[in-house]
Write a protein that holds these residues in place. Structure first.
Motif, short mmCIF file in Angstrom:
data_model
loop_
_atom_site.label_atom_id
_atom_site.label_comp_id
_atom_site.label_asym_id
_atom_site.label_seq_id
_atom_site.Cartn_x
_atom_site.Cartn_y
_atom_site.Cartn_z
N ALA A 6 0.86 -1.19 0.00
CA ALA A 6 0.00 0.00 0.00
C ALA A 6 0.89 1.24 0.00
O ALA A 6 1.91 1.27 0.68
CB ALA A 6 -0.90 0.01 1.22
N PRO A 7 0.53 2.26 -0.75
CA PRO A 7 1.35 3.48 -0.76
C PRO A 7 1.49 4.05 0.66
O PRO A 7 0.55 4.01 1.44
CB PRO A 7 0.58 4.44 -1.65
N PHE A 8 2.67 4.58 0.96
CA PHE A 8 2.91 5.18 2.26
C PHE A 8 2.05 6.42 2.44
O PHE A 8 1.51 6.67 3.51
CB PHE A 8 4.39 5.52 2.41
N THR A 9 1.95 7.23 1.39
CA THR A 9 1.18 8.46 1.42
C THR A 9 0.03 8.35 0.44
O THR A 9 0.20 7.91 -0.69
CB THR A 9 2.07 9.66 1.00
N ARG A 10 -1.13 8.75 0.89
CA ARG A 10 -2.29 8.78 0.00
C ARG A 10 -2.50 10.21 -0.49
O ARG A 10 -2.13 11.16 0.19
CB ARG A 10 -3.52 8.26 0.72
N ASP A 11 -3.08 10.37 -1.66
CA ASP A 11 -3.30 11.70 -2.23
C ASP A 11 -3.91 12.66 -1.23
O ASP A 11 -4.91 12.34 -0.58
CB ASP A 11 -4.23 11.59 -3.46
N GLY A 12 -3.30 13.82 -1.07
CA GLY A 12 -3.81 14.86 -0.19
C GLY A 12 -3.47 14.66 1.28
O GLY A 12 -3.73 15.54 2.10
N GLU A 13 -2.91 13.52 1.64
CA GLU A 13 -2.62 13.22 3.05
C GLU A 13 -1.44 14.06 3.58
O GLU A 13 -1.45 14.49 4.72
CB GLU A 13 -2.31 11.73 3.18
N ARG A 14 -0.41 14.22 2.78
CA ARG A 14 0.76 15.01 3.12
C ARG A 14 1.12 15.84 1.89
O ARG A 14 0.81 15.46 0.77
CB ARG A 14 1.94 14.10 3.49
N VAL A 16 3.29 16.12 -0.32
CA VAL A 16 4.40 15.57 -1.10
C VAL A 16 4.29 15.99 -2.56
O VAL A 16 3.23 16.35 -3.04
CB VAL A 16 4.48 14.03 -0.99
N CYS A 17 5.41 15.88 -3.25
CA CYS A 17 5.44 16.19 -4.68
C CYS A 17 4.64 15.14 -5.45
O CYS A 17 4.51 14.00 -5.00
CB CYS A 17 6.88 16.17 -5.19
N GLY A 18 4.18 15.50 -6.61
CA GLY A 18 3.43 14.56 -7.44
C GLY A 18 4.24 13.37 -7.92
O GLY A 18 3.68 12.37 -8.34
N ILE A 19 5.57 13.47 -7.84
CA ILE A 19 6.43 12.35 -8.27
C ILE A 19 7.01 11.58 -7.09
O ILE A 19 7.82 10.69 -7.27
CB ILE A 19 7.59 12.86 -9.17
N CYS A 20 6.59 11.90 -5.89
CA CYS A 20 7.15 11.26 -4.69
C CYS A 20 6.90 9.75 -4.71
O CYS A 20 5.78 9.30 -4.98
CB CYS A 20 6.52 11.86 -3.43
N PRO A 21 7.93 8.96 -4.42
CA PRO A 21 7.73 7.51 -4.40
C PRO A 21 6.76 7.06 -3.30
O PRO A 21 6.20 5.98 -3.39
CB PRO A 21 9.14 6.95 -4.16
N PRO A 61 12.18 15.05 3.26
CA PRO A 61 11.78 14.33 4.47
C PRO A 61 10.70 15.06 5.27
O PRO A 61 9.81 14.40 5.83
CB PRO A 61 13.08 14.22 5.28
N GLU A 62 10.74 16.37 5.29
CA GLU A 62 9.74 17.12 6.05
C GLU A 62 8.34 16.99 5.44
O GLU A 62 7.35 17.08 6.14
CB GLU A 62 10.14 18.60 6.18
N ARG A 63 8.26 16.76 4.16
CA ARG A 63 6.96 16.59 3.50
C ARG A 63 6.42 15.18 3.65
O ARG A 63 5.23 15.00 3.91
CB ARG A 63 7.05 16.93 2.02
N VAL A 64 7.28 14.20 3.48
CA VAL A 64 6.83 12.81 3.55
C VAL A 64 6.64 12.35 5.00
O VAL A 64 5.93 11.39 5.27
CB VAL A 64 7.77 11.88 2.76
N GLY A 65 7.28 13.07 5.94
CA GLY A 65 7.11 12.74 7.34
C GLY A 65 8.06 11.66 7.85
O GLY A 65 7.83 11.08 8.90
N LEU A 66 9.12 11.40 7.11
CA LEU A 66 10.12 10.41 7.53
C LEU A 66 11.48 11.08 7.61
O LEU A 66 11.84 11.86 6.74
CB LEU A 66 10.21 9.26 6.51
#
Length: 136
Positions: A6-14, A16-21, A61-66
Motif C-alpha cells: 500500500a502506498p505510504f502516502t495517499r493523495d492529499g494526506e501530506r 508531497v510532490c506529485g512524483i514522490c515515491p 523528508p519534512e513533507r513525507v514525514g520520515l
C-alpha cells in the motif's frame, strides 16, 4: 503500519510532490534523502529520482514525514518499527519520533509499547503524564 504494497502516502494526506515515491510505494520501499543531490539524480524518462542501484528516492523528508535514511537500500526499519528503548528515560523521545512518522493505524501500537515499558519500569508512574510531555 501500512499494509504491504500500500502506498505510504495517499493523495492529499501530506504535501508531497506529485512524483514522490511515497505515493506509489509502501514505507520502507524507498529511501529518503535530505535534499536533491547527485546521489539520486532525476531520471527524465521516468520522472523520478533513483539511487545508482535503482532505489526510488524522496528528497523532502519534512513533507513525507520520515527522517532521511536509506530505508530500502540498507533495509532500515521505519521509525515506528524500531525497537523501543529499554530505558524509560529515553521512551519520550522514541514515542515522539515514532508518532511523528507513523501512519494513523500504527499509532496505537506505538503508544501501547511505550506504556508497557513505562509501567514495567515503575508501576506507580503516571504514564499519561509522560506521554503528554512527550507529545507537547
Amino acid at each position: 503500519m501500512p499494509e504491504s504494497g500500500a502506498p505510504f502516502t495517499r493523495d492529499g494526506e501530506r504535501p508531497v510532490c506529485g512524483i514522490c515515491p511515497s505515493l506509489r510505494l509502501a514505507g520502507g520501499a524507498f529511501d529518503v534523502h535530505e535534499r536533491p543531490s547527485k546521489a539520486a539524480p532525476f531520471d527524465a524518462a521516468t520522472g523520478h529520482r533513483f539511487t545508482p542501484a535503482g532505489v526510488p528516492v524522496c528528497v523532502h523528508p519534512e513533507r513525507v514525514g520520515l527522517p532521511a535514511a536509506e530505508y530500502a537500500t540498507a533495509g532500515l526499519p521505519l521509525p515506528w518499527e524500531t525497537p523501543p528503548p529499554a530505558s524509560p528515560d529515553e521512551v519520550a523521545v522514541w514515542v515522539r519520533a515514532a508518532l511523528d512518522a507513523a501512519p494513523p493505524d500504527a499509532c496505537a501500537e506505538v503508544i501501547e509499547r511505550a506504556t508497557e515499558i513505562l509501567r514495567a519500569a515503575d508501576p506507580e508512574l503516571d504514564v499519561v503524564a509522560v506521554l503528554r510531555t512527550a507529545l507537547s
